[in-house]
Design a protein around this motif. Structure first.
Motif, mmCIF file in Angstrom:
data_model
loop_
_atom_site.group_PDB
_atom_site.id
_atom_site.type_symbol
_atom_site.label_atom_id
_atom_site.label_comp_id
_atom_site.label_asym_id
_atom_site.label_seq_id
_atom_site.Cartn_x
_atom_site.Cartn_y
_atom_site.Cartn_z
ATOM 1 N N SER A 51 29.973 47.859 37.590
ATOM 2 C CA SER A 51 31.262 48.464 37.906
ATOM 3 C C SER A 51 32.380 47.450 38.132
ATOM 4 O O SER A 51 33.544 47.824 38.176
ATOM 5 C CB SER A 51 31.123 49.367 39.140
ATOM 6 O OG SER A 51 30.851 48.574 40.280
ATOM 7 N N VAL A 52 32.027 46.186 38.278
ATOM 8 C CA VAL A 52 33.086 45.176 38.457
ATOM 9 C C VAL A 52 33.113 44.162 37.318
ATOM 10 O O VAL A 52 33.854 43.187 37.370
ATOM 11 C CB VAL A 52 32.920 44.421 39.806
ATOM 12 C CG1 VAL A 52 33.198 45.338 40.983
ATOM 13 C CG2 VAL A 52 31.558 43.776 39.934
ATOM 14 N N LYS A 53 32.299 44.404 36.295
ATOM 15 C CA LYS A 53 32.257 43.434 35.189
ATOM 16 C C LYS A 53 33.488 43.554 34.305
ATOM 17 O O LYS A 53 33.937 44.656 34.016
ATOM 18 C CB LYS A 53 31.010 43.669 34.333
ATOM 19 C CG LYS A 53 29.800 42.995 34.928
ATOM 20 C CD LYS A 53 28.644 42.997 33.969
ATOM 21 C CE LYS A 53 27.442 42.345 34.640
ATOM 22 N NZ LYS A 53 26.191 42.783 34.071
ATOM 23 N N PRO A 54 34.029 42.424 33.840
ATOM 24 C CA PRO A 54 35.158 42.501 32.910
ATOM 25 C C PRO A 54 34.712 43.121 31.584
ATOM 26 O O PRO A 54 33.591 42.896 31.132
ATOM 27 C CB PRO A 54 35.572 41.035 32.714
ATOM 28 C CG PRO A 54 34.589 40.198 33.430
ATOM 29 C CD PRO A 54 33.632 41.062 34.170
ATOM 30 N N LEU A 61 26.340 47.067 39.639
ATOM 31 C CA LEU A 61 26.730 45.713 39.263
ATOM 32 C C LEU A 61 27.703 45.733 38.084
ATOM 33 O O LEU A 61 28.600 44.895 37.998
ATOM 34 C CB LEU A 61 25.505 44.862 38.938
ATOM 35 C CG LEU A 61 24.433 44.798 40.038
ATOM 36 C CD1 LEU A 61 23.299 43.867 39.655
ATOM 37 C CD2 LEU A 61 25.001 44.370 41.390
ATOM 38 N N GLN A 69 31.624 45.632 47.596
ATOM 39 C CA GLN A 69 30.226 46.024 47.519
ATOM 40 C C GLN A 69 29.346 45.314 48.535
ATOM 41 O O GLN A 69 29.282 44.089 48.583
ATOM 42 C CB GLN A 69 29.708 45.767 46.106
ATOM 43 C CG GLN A 69 30.311 46.744 45.103
ATOM 44 C CD GLN A 69 29.665 46.665 43.750
ATOM 45 O OE1 GLN A 69 29.286 45.604 43.297
ATOM 46 N NE2 GLN A 69 29.538 47.798 43.085
ATOM 47 N N LEU A 82 28.527 38.954 41.059
ATOM 48 C CA LEU A 82 28.439 39.469 42.429
ATOM 49 C C LEU A 82 27.670 38.539 43.360
ATOM 50 O O LEU A 82 27.713 38.697 44.571
ATOM 51 C CB LEU A 82 27.799 40.855 42.447
ATOM 52 C CG LEU A 82 28.723 41.978 42.002
ATOM 53 C CD1 LEU A 82 27.962 43.289 41.893
ATOM 54 C CD2 LEU A 82 29.898 42.145 42.952
ATOM 55 N N ALA A 100 38.496 37.747 39.536
ATOM 56 C CA ALA A 100 38.444 37.692 38.074
ATOM 57 C C ALA A 100 38.769 36.264 37.680
ATOM 58 O O ALA A 100 39.916 35.850 37.729
ATOM 59 C CB ALA A 100 39.451 38.673 37.486
ATOM 60 N N ALA A 149 41.817 38.003 49.940
ATOM 61 C CA ALA A 149 41.900 39.153 50.830
ATOM 62 C C ALA A 149 42.830 40.206 50.235
ATOM 63 O O ALA A 149 43.728 39.877 49.458
ATOM 64 C CB ALA A 149 42.403 38.699 52.190
ATOM 65 N N PRO A 150 42.648 41.493 50.609
ATOM 66 C CA PRO A 150 43.492 42.546 50.036
ATOM 67 C C PRO A 150 44.943 42.513 50.514
ATOM 68 O O PRO A 150 45.818 43.047 49.838
ATOM 69 C CB PRO A 150 42.804 43.838 50.475
ATOM 70 C CG PRO A 150 41.916 43.469 51.610
ATOM 71 C CD PRO A 150 41.558 42.044 51.430
ATOM 72 N N VAL A 185 46.200 40.490 42.288
ATOM 73 C CA VAL A 185 46.068 39.254 41.507
ATOM 74 C C VAL A 185 44.603 38.820 41.423
ATOM 75 O O VAL A 185 43.888 38.853 42.420
ATOM 76 C CB VAL A 185 46.922 38.132 42.146
ATOM 77 C CG1 VAL A 185 46.777 36.833 41.365
ATOM 78 C CG2 VAL A 185 48.372 38.560 42.218
ATOM 79 N N GLN A 186 44.199 38.429 40.210
ATOM 80 C CA GLN A 186 42.831 37.955 39.939
ATOM 81 C C GLN A 186 41.777 38.972 40.370
ATOM 82 O O GLN A 186 40.726 38.606 40.897
ATOM 83 C CB GLN A 186 42.590 36.591 40.606
ATOM 84 C CG GLN A 186 43.320 35.482 39.868
ATOM 85 C CD GLN A 186 43.072 34.103 40.434
ATOM 86 O OE1 GLN A 186 42.998 33.925 41.646
ATOM 87 N NE2 GLN A 186 42.968 33.120 39.561
ATOM 88 N N GLN A 187 42.082 40.245 40.172
ATOM 89 C CA GLN A 187 41.123 41.294 40.506
ATOM 90 C C GLN A 187 40.426 41.801 39.231
ATOM 91 O O GLN A 187 41.063 41.920 38.180
ATOM 92 C CB GLN A 187 41.837 42.463 41.205
ATOM 93 C CG GLN A 187 42.468 42.089 42.545
ATOM 94 C CD GLN A 187 41.434 41.541 43.529
ATOM 95 O OE1 GLN A 187 40.461 42.189 43.845
ATOM 96 N NE2 GLN A 187 41.648 40.312 43.983
ATOM 97 N N PRO A 188 39.120 42.101 39.317
ATOM 98 C CA PRO A 188 38.377 42.539 38.128
ATOM 99 C C PRO A 188 38.996 43.756 37.428
ATOM 100 O O PRO A 188 38.860 43.907 36.211
ATOM 101 C CB PRO A 188 36.999 42.891 38.692
ATOM 102 C CG PRO A 188 36.863 42.068 39.928
ATOM 103 C CD PRO A 188 38.259 41.966 40.495
ATOM 104 N N TYR A 248 40.734 43.521 34.128
ATOM 105 C CA TYR A 248 39.966 43.325 32.898
ATOM 106 C C TYR A 248 39.116 44.555 32.586
ATOM 107 O O TYR A 248 38.094 44.483 31.912
ATOM 108 C CB TYR A 248 39.125 42.042 33.010
ATOM 109 C CG TYR A 248 40.036 40.847 33.170
ATOM 110 C CD1 TYR A 248 40.544 40.180 32.045
ATOM 111 C CD2 TYR A 248 40.479 40.446 34.429
ATOM 112 C CE1 TYR A 248 41.433 39.132 32.183
ATOM 113 C CE2 TYR A 248 41.365 39.392 34.582
ATOM 114 C CZ TYR A 248 41.847 38.741 33.454
ATOM 115 O OH TYR A 248 42.738 37.713 33.587
ATOM 116 N N ASN A 265 46.260 43.610 47.275
ATOM 117 C CA ASN A 265 46.462 42.526 46.323
ATOM 118 C C ASN A 265 45.907 42.915 44.938
ATOM 119 O O ASN A 265 44.823 43.485 44.838
ATOM 120 C CB ASN A 265 45.707 41.295 46.857
ATOM 121 C CG ASN A 265 45.577 40.212 45.814
ATOM 122 O OD1 ASN A 265 46.548 39.873 45.155
ATOM 123 N ND2 ASN A 265 44.373 39.680 45.666
#
Lengths: 222, 391
Positions: A133-136, A131, B55, B215, B84, B179-180, A175-178, A181, A173
């Motif tokens: 691993s994707v936290k900012p 959990l 995940q 998540l 994010a 989406a990717p 954009v807006q990916q964890p 951060y 993509n």
């Protein structure tokens, strides 16, 4: 060891099918070395067979793992018709499988992960680690990115693969990916490369990376 | 009764199940512990990794033994992974057939009456790995299910304040996740207006007393008790009222099932409807698959739930479905939430046992031996089985 061995020996738990194939591949190699004392043509045939598997595993990595990890493939047990349908669906969704490689990819998947064969055991991992691993995370000390300068970095170094607006093309993509951060992880991927993405160490410096992240953070998909 | 294919074990699972065996032996006939999930702290617990990117994480069955599944071991299903987005940036927009288009933040939502309810969230693909012939998709076995206390506001209250036009029949949802690739279809779903206006349908911002974790769709997700997880929309960004069901892959192709059962592997175009209500189902949390125990009293326990109504009966078989014994249901029934059940097994005869459990709900629906095959592998509710030995 060639690319095929790296694929099956990665961080994922190994399925019986894959382990079996690794063993047969390795076993065949030893057999081939032994046989080559007797008949040199056997050596050539055996090596060629392993080379084919390596090439197909590379294909899988190149086309499938841009969007999802290999576990998605390893856990399936499908007929050739089902595999073909899956590959066609993924091509429609953006997987750039060259027309002349589609058949070999489907043959490879149907042979390795075939309906009726024993499924692999999934690995277990600490829930907290997963959990987290994707936290900012907080930016490193003295982090200062200039978004305006970052746009140029993106266009020159990233846009060709990730698309001019960073929303994905050949690469995914951004954009807006964890990951935006989690600067240390971001730096690690860009500098060392990942899967089909080349390493940018020696091309980009730390300052440029900070600018790049700053610009990517200004982008919005919706 | 037909045999369920066993789930292959990882090394870690093998050791875990072995440790239960040793524990049971040490008890010399005592009742094994219950409520293992309740003992979890933030620093332990593990999930089965079906997919690490994005995940898809499954809850091991031994945690399905408490009325509330703790957040750290609650299963995770992702189509594309979390976006994010900060709480400050976050907005929920309403559009389409509404009287007033609106954009609300979390503070705006908190002005409506805040309610809490326990509800079972189950991925519609939970148990997909049991379908034969095999179907593509995440190969979930038992643990793509959990029960949580959800806190938020009634969607009905919010829709009423915004005003919906009489032509509105469906409510489409869109999220902040993406989406990717631009060519990959976005995840979007719709639910019929009646379900949106049901008082149990919530816009939830808390899960088990914590702000909704990223998540699990934080800061806001839909909670649709009794319906499969694909309607429990995560990272909600936009709601549109419209006349028709949403278009798109995830509504018109995926998450659909044949109206009538079809022969296995028949992909002919049988009429299909969206997957909605969870069928009646029970799962066995104890004993663990492969346990070896001494003769004496042992507890067979687990969970049971149904989509509409409540569970009225759970039966346990110790001989692979030959004869059935009534288990005891714990606690009060609450529509849409699971109940625990337990059966005291006085195991005197040594030997191998195939333990099975089947639930019946208030409408008289009983778990089938095998769920009708469907090409997406949805809504498996075949009778659960574990194998153990008294030695």
């Amino acid at each position: 060891m060639g690319p095929f061995f790296r694929i099956v020996g990665g961080e994922q738990a190994l399925g019986k099918t894959v382990q079996f194939n690794r063993r047969t591949c390795r076993g065949r190699k030893w057999f081939v070395i032994f046989a080559s004392f007797l008949i040199s043509t056997h050596f050539l045939v055996g090596t060629a067979s392993c080379e084919v598997q390596r090439a197909e595993a590379d294909e899988m990595r190149a086309h499938c793992e841009i969007c999802h990890d290999r576990g998605m493939i390893f856990q399936q047990r499908l007929t050739p018709a089902q595999w073909l349908a899956e590959v066609k669906k993924m091509e429609k969704w953006g997987a750039a499988v060259p027309a002349d490689q589609e058949k070999s990819l489907v043959d490879y998947l149907s042979g390795q992960f075939k309906a009726g064969s024993v499924p692999m055991a999934a690995r277990e991992a600490s829930s907290v680690t997963l959990l987290d691993s994707v936290k900012p995370l907080a930016d490193p000390a003295r982090f200062h990115g200039d978004a305006r300068a970052g746009q140029g970095v993106f266009t020159d170094a990233c846009g060709e693969c990730h698309g001019p607006d960073a929303r994905g093309k050949q690469g995914p993509n951004l954009v807006q990916q964890p990951i935006l951060y989690r600067f240390n992880d971001f730096q690690e991927i860009v500098m060392r490369g990942r899967r089909t993405m080349p390493a940018f160490s020696g091309v980009l410096d730390r300052k440029q990376l900070e600018n790049l992240v700053a610009w990517l953070r200004t982008q919005q998909i919706h | 009764m037909s045999e369920l294919p066993p789930e292959p074990w990882s090394r870690r699972r093998f050791l875990k199940n072995l440790s239960q065996t040793v524990g049971a032996l040490a008890l010399v006939g005592g009742i094994p512990e219950i409520g293992r999930a309740a003992e979890l702290t933030q620093s332990d617990g593990s999930l089965i990794v079906r997919l690490s990117r994005p995940q898809d994480l499954e809850t091991p069955v031994e945690y399905l033994d408490t009325s509330i599944t703790p957040n750290p071991v609650f299963f995770v299903r992702s189509h594309f992974g979390p976006p994010a987005i900060t709480k400050e940036e976050w907005r929920l927009e309403f559009g389409g057939l509404v009287d007033n288009s609106r954009s609300l933040n979390l503070d705006d939502l908190r002005k409506f009456e805040i309610v809490s309810l326990p509800a079972t969230l189950q991925c519609s693909g939970n148990g997909r790995a049991f379908f034969h012939p095999t179907v593509p998709g995440v190969q979930w076995y038992r643990g793509a299910v959990g029960n949580a206390l959800w806190r938020g506001v009634r969607l009905r209250d919010v829709l009423k304040s915004i005003g919906t036009k009489s032509a509105a029949r469906h409510m489409q949802m869109r999220g902040y996740d993406s989406a990717p690739m631009p060519t990959t279809p976005s995840f979007t779903r719709s639910i019929p207006i009646e379900r949106a206006l049901d008082p149990s349908t919530l816009l939830a911002f808390e899960m088990n007393g914590e702000p909704l974790p990223l998540l699990h769709g934080g800061p806001l997700r839909l909670v649709v008790p009794g319906w499969a997880g694909d309607h429990w929309y995560k990272w909600l960004r936009r709601i549109d009222l419209q006349e028709k069901e949403a278009d798109g892959f995830y509504m018109q192709t995926a998450y659909r099932m044949p109206v009538q059962p079809i022969p296995s592997n028949n992909a002919a175009s049988a009429p299909e409807i969206p997957v909605t209500v969870n069928p009646v189902k029970s799962l066995i949390a104890r004993p663990l698959e492969g346990s070896v125990m001494l003769p004496g009293d042992h507890l067979v326990s687990g969970i049971a739930f149904t989509g509409v109504g409540h569970v009225v009966n759970v039966e346990v078989s110790l001989d692979g479905g030959g004869s059935w014994n009534r288990a005891e249901l714990e606690g009060k029934e609450s529509e849409g939430a699971w109940q625990l059940w337990r059966y005291r097994w006085q195991a005197s005869a040594k030997g191998a046992y195939a333990i099975a459990a089947r639930a019946t709900d208030s409408a008289g629906r009983v778990q089938p031996e095998v769920t009708s095959w469907n090409h997406g592998g949805y809504l498996w509710n075949g009778i659960d089985q574990v194998h153990c030995e008294i030695a």
